[in-house]
Design a protein around this motif. Structure first.
Motif, PDB file in Angstrom:
ATOM      1  N   MET A 166       0.839  -1.204   0.000  1.00 40.10           N
ATOM      2  CA  MET A 166       0.000   0.000   0.000  1.00 40.10           C
ATOM      3  C   MET A 166       0.867   1.245   0.000  1.00 40.10           C
ATOM      4  O   MET A 166       1.909   1.299   0.656  1.00 40.10           O
ATOM      5  CB  MET A 166      -0.930  -0.001   1.219  1.00 40.10           C
ATOM      6  N   ALA A 167       0.450   2.247  -0.750  1.00 33.34           N
ATOM      7  CA  ALA A 167       1.120   3.545  -0.779  1.00 33.34           C
ATOM      8  C   ALA A 167       0.163   4.596  -0.240  1.00 33.34           C
ATOM      9  O   ALA A 167      -1.050   4.389  -0.180  1.00 33.34           O
ATOM     10  CB  ALA A 167       1.551   3.892  -2.205  1.00 33.34           C
ATOM     11  N   THR A 168       0.722   5.729   0.173  1.00 32.93           N
ATOM     12  CA  THR A 168      -0.089   6.819   0.705  1.00 32.93           C
ATOM     13  C   THR A 168      -0.099   7.978  -0.276  1.00 32.93           C
ATOM     14  O   THR A 168       0.951   8.472  -0.675  1.00 32.93           O
ATOM     15  CB  THR A 168       0.455   7.304   2.060  1.00 32.93           C
ATOM     16  N   ALA A 169      -1.287   8.406  -0.659  1.00 34.35           N
ATOM     17  CA  ALA A 169      -1.410   9.521  -1.593  1.00 34.35           C
ATOM     18  C   ALA A 169      -1.097  10.826  -0.883  1.00 34.35           C
ATOM     19  O   ALA A 169      -1.387  10.999   0.304  1.00 34.35           O
ATOM     20  CB  ALA A 169      -2.819   9.571  -2.171  1.00 34.35           C
ATOM     21  N   ALA A 170      -0.509  11.761  -1.608  1.00 34.85           N
ATOM     22  CA  ALA A 170      -0.289  13.098  -1.060  1.00 34.85           C
ATOM     23  C   ALA A 170      -1.627  13.798  -0.918  1.00 34.85           C
ATOM     24  O   ALA A 170      -2.580  13.510  -1.637  1.00 34.85           O
ATOM     25  CB  ALA A 170       0.629  13.902  -1.976  1.00 34.85           C
ATOM     26  N   ALA A 171      -1.716  14.725   0.026  1.00 31.43           N
ATOM     27  CA  ALA A 171      -2.982  15.402   0.286  1.00 31.43           C
ATOM     28  C   ALA A 171      -3.503  16.100  -0.958  1.00 31.43           C
ATOM     29  O   ALA A 171      -4.699  16.155  -1.219  1.00 31.43           O
ATOM     30  CB  ALA A 171      -2.814  16.395   1.432  1.00 31.43           C
ATOM     31  N   ALA A 172      -2.595  16.638  -1.769  1.00 21.88           N
ATOM     32  CA  ALA A 172      -3.023  17.361  -2.964  1.00 21.88           C
ATOM     33  C   ALA A 172      -3.559  16.437  -4.033  1.00 21.88           C
ATOM     34  O   ALA A 172      -4.242  16.862  -4.955  1.00 21.88           O
ATOM     35  CB  ALA A 172      -1.850  18.152  -3.529  1.00 21.88           C
ATOM     36  N   GLN A 173      -3.280  15.119  -3.919  1.00 19.34           N
ATOM     37  CA  GLN A 173      -3.719  14.191  -4.939  1.00 19.34           C
ATOM     38  C   GLN A 173      -5.118  13.671  -4.690  1.00 19.34           C
ATOM     39  O   GLN A 173      -5.719  13.079  -5.569  1.00 19.34           O
ATOM     40  CB  GLN A 173      -2.754  13.005  -5.021  1.00 19.34           C
ATOM     41  N   ALA A 174      -5.631  13.839  -3.480  1.00 18.08           N
ATOM     42  CA  ALA A 174      -6.965  13.331  -3.177  1.00 18.08           C
ATOM     43  C   ALA A 174      -7.994  14.127  -3.947  1.00 18.08           C
ATOM     44  O   ALA A 174      -8.013  15.351  -3.916  1.00 18.08           O
ATOM     45  CB  ALA A 174      -7.236  13.439  -1.670  1.00 18.08           C
ATOM     46  N   ALA A 175      -8.861  13.441  -4.680  1.00 19.44           N
ATOM     47  CA  ALA A 175      -9.846  14.119  -5.517  1.00 19.44           C
ATOM     48  C   ALA A 175     -10.968  14.672  -4.661  1.00 19.44           C
ATOM     49  O   ALA A 175     -11.550  13.947  -3.869  1.00 19.44           O
ATOM     50  CB  ALA A 175     -10.407  13.148  -6.546  1.00 19.44           C
ATOM     51  N   PRO A 176     -11.310  15.965  -4.753  1.00 17.72           N
ATOM     52  CA  PRO A 176     -12.418  16.515  -3.980  1.00 17.72           C
ATOM     53  C   PRO A 176     -13.745  16.011  -4.504  1.00 17.72           C
ATOM     54  O   PRO A 176     -13.833  15.442  -5.582  1.00 17.72           O
ATOM     55  CB  PRO A 176     -12.256  18.025  -4.195  1.00 17.72           C
ATOM     56  N   SER A 177     -14.784  16.249  -3.699  1.00 14.11           N
ATOM     57  CA  SER A 177     -16.112  15.809  -4.100  1.00 14.11           C
ATOM     58  C   SER A 177     -16.530  16.538  -5.373  1.00 14.11           C
ATOM     59  O   SER A 177     -16.398  17.755  -5.494  1.00 14.11           O
ATOM     60  CB  SER A 177     -17.109  16.093  -2.964  1.00 14.11           C
ATOM     61  N   GLY A 178     -17.040  15.782  -6.350  1.00 11.91           N
ATOM     62  CA  GLY A 178     -17.481  16.356  -7.607  1.00 11.91           C
ATOM     63  C   GLY A 178     -16.334  16.829  -8.476  1.00 11.91           C
ATOM     64  O   GLY A 178     -16.439  17.827  -9.180  1.00 11.91           O
ATOM     65  N   ALA A 179     -15.197  16.117  -8.414  1.00 11.55           N
ATOM     66  CA  ALA A 179     -14.016  16.538  -9.166  1.00 11.55           C
ATOM     67  C   ALA A 179     -14.265  16.408 -10.660  1.00 11.55           C
ATOM     68  O   ALA A 179     -15.050  15.587 -11.113  1.00 11.55           O
ATOM     69  CB  ALA A 179     -12.819  15.682  -8.752  1.00 11.55           C
ATOM     70  N   GLN A 180     -13.572  17.239 -11.444  1.00  9.52           N
ATOM     71  CA  GLN A 180     -13.699  17.217 -12.887  1.00  9.52           C
ATOM     72  C   GLN A 180     -13.038  15.968 -13.452  1.00  9.52           C
ATOM     73  O   GLN A 180     -12.173  15.353 -12.825  1.00  9.52           O
ATOM     74  CB  GLN A 180     -13.027  18.469 -13.490  1.00  9.52           C
ATOM     75  N   LYS A 181     -13.441  15.593 -14.664  1.00 10.44           N
ATOM     76  CA  LYS A 181     -12.873  14.447 -15.337  1.00 10.44           C
ATOM     77  C   LYS A 181     -11.390  14.698 -15.566  1.00 10.44           C
ATOM     78  O   LYS A 181     -10.968  15.768 -15.971  1.00 10.44           O
ATOM     79  CB  LYS A 181     -13.579  14.221 -16.666  1.00 10.44           C
ATOM     80  N   GLY A 182     -10.586  13.666 -15.284  1.00  9.41           N
ATOM     81  CA  GLY A 182      -9.150  13.791 -15.449  1.00  9.41           C
ATOM     82  C   GLY A 182      -8.426  14.100 -14.162  1.00  9.41           C
ATOM     83  O   GLY A 182      -7.202  14.104 -14.135  1.00  9.41           O
ATOM     84  N   ALA A 183      -9.175  14.368 -13.066  1.00  5.73           N
ATOM     85  CA  ALA A 183      -8.531  14.641 -11.786  1.00  5.73           C
ATOM     86  C   ALA A 183      -7.961  13.346 -11.220  1.00  5.73           C
ATOM     87  O   ALA A 183      -8.342  12.250 -11.598  1.00  5.73           O
ATOM     88  CB  ALA A 183      -9.544  15.242 -10.812  1.00  5.73           C
ATOM     89  N   GLN A 184      -7.024  13.493 -10.266  1.00  5.39           N
ATOM     90  CA  GLN A 184      -6.426  12.325  -9.654  1.00  5.39           C
ATOM     91  C   GLN A 184      -7.499  11.515  -8.924  1.00  5.39           C
ATOM     92  O   GLN A 184      -8.368  12.072  -8.259  1.00  5.39           O
ATOM     93  CB  GLN A 184      -5.355  12.764  -8.641  1.00  5.39           C
ATOM     94  N   PRO A 185      -7.495  10.177  -9.015  1.00  3.94           N
ATOM     95  CA  PRO A 185      -8.491   9.353  -8.336  1.00  3.94           C
ATOM     96  C   PRO A 185      -8.330   9.423  -6.822  1.00  3.94           C
ATOM     97  O   PRO A 185      -7.232   9.645  -6.316  1.00  3.94           O
ATOM     98  CB  PRO A 185      -8.215   7.946  -8.858  1.00  3.94           C
TER      99      PRO A 185
END
Length: 316
Positions: free
Chosen positions: A182-201
């Motif tokens: 398991m890896a840990t995603a950076a805080a900036a990589q977490a996709a916000p609610s209702g993110a646009q297409k192409g955003a980080q999962p």
């Protein structure tokens, strides 16, 4: 000490980090980071319901923050640790003059019949803390917590840019084998609610321990704040013996052999009784509806010829 050191369980469920008597948990202090944090979408992962620390459950031990020390005056009291109760037992063994045990630490679970799972339990619930087995010898409510977080010292990154992780068991007992990718995603990589297409999962951690297996597999991507999961132990008596073995080691007591468990799988006359029907009625019924030899087999010395014979069936 010659022989085994036996830890006998008699159904006591309080061998844990719970506070007794129960006290209402204190509200966790709000900080700018916690106030701004938002709960993850429960549909993002098969284990997302276990991935966040729940501060309202402060009556149980949780991994301490790095650099945390004793509570200062005016601060909230630290919750007890799961190993505290076994440490006291280990201290008593040490004070009794025991320095070596040439046998094993044995978790004795024979006070109850070994029936760890109830009828109708779902197999894929058995790996989680709420599906922990039932036992006469229970420690830490028959569960262990796994914490996976980013490395504390200059965390390396995977090919995808996620940070490599470190794992920690609570309580820290050598029991399960962990295969952690398991890896840990950076805080900036977490996709916000209702993110646009192409955003980080969004983070999607995965965890599995199959029934009967001592291997725990962790994969996927954990949230930036880390991943927590309460897992059931496979054998509560063996886990308790392993934990007590570790408590003895910390007190300087050496145990020669590996921890073991003792269970009883079959009831006998010492464990259960029922009121039988009078012998006369039982013999009469046996001779009437079954072969007379079966009655003689059940009561040695009884002659089948002395029992009432079954009437012959009418011929067609």
């Amino acid at each position: 000490m010659h022989g085994d050191l036996i830890l006998l369980g008699v159904g006591d469920p309080t061998l844990s980090a719970r506070r007794y008597p129960y006290r209402e948990p204190e509200a966790a202090p709000q900080t700018p980071s916690t106030a701004a944090a938002k709960p993850a979408d429960s549909g993002q992962s098969m284990v997302s319901e276990f991935s966040a620390y729940r501060p309202e459950d402060s009556s149980k031990e949780r991994p301490a923050a790095a650099g945390s020390g004793a509570a200062k005056e005016g601060e909230a009291e630290k919750p007890p640790k799961a190993m505290d109760v076994l440490s006291l037992l280990a201290q008593e063994v040490e004070q009794a003059g025991v320095r070596t045990v040439d046998g094993s630490v044995v978790g004795d679970d024979t006070y109850f019949l070994y029936e760890p799972y109830g009828h109708g339990w779902v197999w894929d619930d058995l790996q989680w803390g709420y599906g922990a087995p039932v036992s006469a010898l229970s420690f830490n409510e028959n569960e262990v917590e796994l914490t996976i977080a980013a490395g504390r010292e200059s965390p390396s990154e995977t090919a995808s840019g996620s940070a490599a992780t470190e794992a920690e068991w609570t309580p820290d007992v050598d029991y399960y084998t962990l295969d952690n990718t398991m890896a840990t995603a950076a805080a900036a990589q977490a996709a916000p609610s209702g993110a646009q297409k192409g955003a980080q999962p969004a983070a999607g951690p995965g965890l599995e321990r199959r029934p009967g297996s001592m291997l725990v597999r962790a994969w996927g991507t954990a949230p930036a704040e880390g991943f927590h999961a309460a897992l059931a132990v496979e054998d509560p008596a063996e886990f308790t013996a392993a934990a007590f073995n570790e408590a003895l080691r910390r007190r300087g007591v050496t145990v020669a052999a590996r921890p073991l468990a003792a269970q009883i799988f079959k009831r006998d006359g010492r464990l259960q009784r029922r009121a039988a029907q009078p012998l006369k009625l039982a013999r009469s019924l046996m001779a009437t509806v079954a072969a007379p030899w079966r009655a003689a087999e059940c009561w040695p010395g009884a002659s089948p010829c002395r029992l009432p014979r079954r009437s012959p069936s009418p011929t067609k």
